[in-house]
Design an enzyme around this catalytic site. Structure first.
Site, mmCIF file in Angstrom:
data_model
loop_
_atom_site.group_PDB
_atom_site.id
_atom_site.type_symbol
_atom_site.label_atom_id
_atom_site.label_comp_id
_atom_site.label_asym_id
_atom_site.label_seq_id
_atom_site.Cartn_x
_atom_site.Cartn_y
_atom_site.Cartn_z
ATOM 1 N N HIS A 251 37.749 13.326 -55.119
ATOM 2 C CA HIS A 251 37.400 12.717 -56.493
ATOM 3 C C HIS A 251 35.984 12.977 -56.747
ATOM 4 C CE1 HIS A 251 38.133 9.806 -59.631
ATOM 5 N NE2 HIS A 251 36.587 9.576 -59.373
ATOM 6 N N GLU A 252 35.205 12.456 -56.035
ATOM 7 C CA GLU A 252 33.520 12.949 -56.492
ATOM 8 C C GLU A 252 33.066 14.183 -56.420
ATOM 9 O OE1 GLU A 252 32.195 10.427 -57.677
ATOM 10 O OE2 GLU A 252 33.620 8.933 -56.951
ATOM 11 N N HIS B 41 33.635 15.537 -59.994
ATOM 12 C CA HIS B 41 32.665 14.985 -60.871
ATOM 13 C C HIS B 41 31.472 16.126 -60.765
ATOM 14 C CE1 HIS B 41 34.786 11.718 -62.672
ATOM 15 N NE2 HIS B 41 34.629 10.950 -61.476
#
Length: 474
Positions: free
Chosen positions: A127-128, A131
């Site tokens: 997920h990170e 980003h």
């Protein structure tokens, strides 16, 4: 989670040297910050920015659709809860967002917690990473990556310069905001592909879909005295078993048939109601007791058998409409393991239609059938040890005597009791090592559970970040 750092600096790279590691510890919060991946991720994102922007633009469409879907699902659940409350009835389910598949199948145990923790760490990193990569493709370099632990909740974040984020075009900012959800959705797809291809990936070392293998038998399992780790289950009654899922399906079918038989709603005798041609000499030596009500009282774990005809075994079902206790005066208590070695006297449906008057039992034999009691199933389990099967496979490949070799490995026992409880008391896998290397037996099961758990966690993480609460910058 993204962290937009507010401040007046116009550059992300500090002019003075800083420590590569920075930690924060308090009574309720601790984190671990590091910046070792700042430069590599930024260079990769800038070098491939053209393709990454296309990739993350696809993520915008998916994320907007996910937000809409989750919003509709929440509204549906609220409406459903209101109708149930107005009707005065209790809610029938407690699963997350009404999706039971997200929470079923995982028993809360130490091993399950281990899979959950590992999957959570992997999904948060994915997920990170989304980003960070999306920001790098837009020319924004992250300040640091942090893993934190707040109370009992683990998490992670990437920190960006808030001023540069605010200066980006709205579409570019949206690509960064939606990148985490998009990467979690993509990771669900990766897990699905890996699970589908796992039999092919492991094929050099494991056979898949031939027979399920026992990984563990619970000490309190009724099968603990018969099966052990690395035994291979070949069949249940006359059903050949290929996978662990087939084991559960056939047990369910046998349980339903047993319930129909004991309730008198079925006349089918094949596969569930067994009958065997037992020599009269064996019957004479058996323990004989009187039938009293629904009690058999056979000693020493012996099984109750009653005389039957070849064509009407089902009339001895206890508790059903066809049961007539006046016709059963004496019960023979026999060892089921010895009885199943004799030939069958009850024909299957195909044989019965061909010759409805034939019987396999000779004049020196009598047809006996187990007394079917309510709630108790009768099933023959045929199995073999892994070592014997592998040794026989190697031998037969050279000597072309497959049937003979496998026959020497087969062992059969009878289980009488609750079939569903029995099926859940052992742990099976659909994979079988090609060689008798026992320490790798758990590898396919471990990978299956890990990727299945990671799929669920990644999906939940995508759904939670799709909640319609607006973009968050902490």
């Amino acid at each position: 989670m993204m962290d937009g750092r507010r401040g007046g600096r116009q550059t992300l790279l500090p002019l003075r040297s800083i420590r590569q590691l920075s930690n924060t510890v308090s009574c309720w919060y601790c984190d671990f910050k590091f910046m070792a991946f700042n430069e590599p991720l930024f260079r990769f994102g800038r070098r491939h920015s053209r393709y990454l922007r296309v990739w993350f633009s696809m993520g915008i469409g998916f994320s907007l659709a996910a937000v809409f879907g989750v919003t509709m699902l929440i509204l549906y659940q609220l409406a459903k809860a209101y109708l149930v409350y107005a009707g005065g009835n209790a809610l029938s389910g407690t699963s997350l967002f009404g999706l039971p598949f997200l929470t079923t199948g995982m028993n809360i145990s130490l091993s399950s917690l281990g899979y959950l923790c590992i999957s959570s760490v992997i999904c948060i990193i994915v997920h990170e990473f989304g980003h960070a990569l999306a920001a790098a493709s837009e020319g924004v370099q992250m300040e640091y990556i942090a893993f934190f632990y707040a109370l009992v909740f683990p998490g992670a974040l990437v920190a960006f310069n808030h001023t540069l984020l605010q200066a980006l075009p709205s579409v570019a900012s949206l690509r960064i905001y939606c990148a985490g959800i998009w990467h979690n959705a993509a990771f669900c797809g990766v897990c699905t592909v890996v699970l589908s291809l796992l039999p092919i990936i492991l094929s050099p070392f494991f056979m898949h879909g031939e027979n399920p293998m026992v990984l563990d038998v619970h000490p309190l399992s009724p099968l603990s005295g018969y099966l052990s780790a690395n035994d291979v289950i070949l069949s249940l009654d006359e059903f050949h078993i290929h996978t662990a899922e087939e084991w559960k399906q056939i047990i369910t079918v046998l349980t339903e048939k047993t319930q129909l038989l004991t309730s008198g709603q079925s006349t089918e005798i094949a596969n569930v109601q067994k009958s065997y041609c037992v020599p009269d000499s064996v019957i004479e030596k058996s323990i004989q007791i009187q039938f009293e009500g629904y009690q058999t009282n056979c000693p020493n774990e012996l099984i109750a058998f009653v005389p039957a005809t070849c064509l009407d075994v089902s009339k001895y079902n206890v508790g059903g409409k066809k049961f007539n206790h006046e016709k059963i005066e004496v019960i023979h208590c026999l060892n089921a393991k010895d009885v199943v070695k004799h030939k069958k006297c009850a024909y299957n449906s195909v044989q019965t239609h061909r010759n409805s008057s034939a019987c396999l039992c000779s004049e020196e034999e009598s047809c006996l059938t187990p007394l079917q009691l309510p709630g108790l199933g009768w099933v023959e389990i045929t199995y073999s040890s892994l070592e014997c099967l592998n040794r026989g496979r190697i031998f037969s490949s050279d000597n072309k005597h497959t049937g003979y070799t496998e026959g020497r490995c087969l062992q059969t026992f009878v289980f009488v009791g609750d079939l569903m409880s029995m099926s859940h008391s052992i742990h099976l896998t659909s994979y079988r090592p090609r060689l008798s290397i026992y320490f790798i037996s758990h590898l396919p099961d471990l990978l299956e559970k890990l990727f299945t758990c990671a799929f669920h966690v990644s999906m939940i993480l995508a759904l939670l970040n799709s909640l319609p609460v607006g973009p968050k910058l902490h």
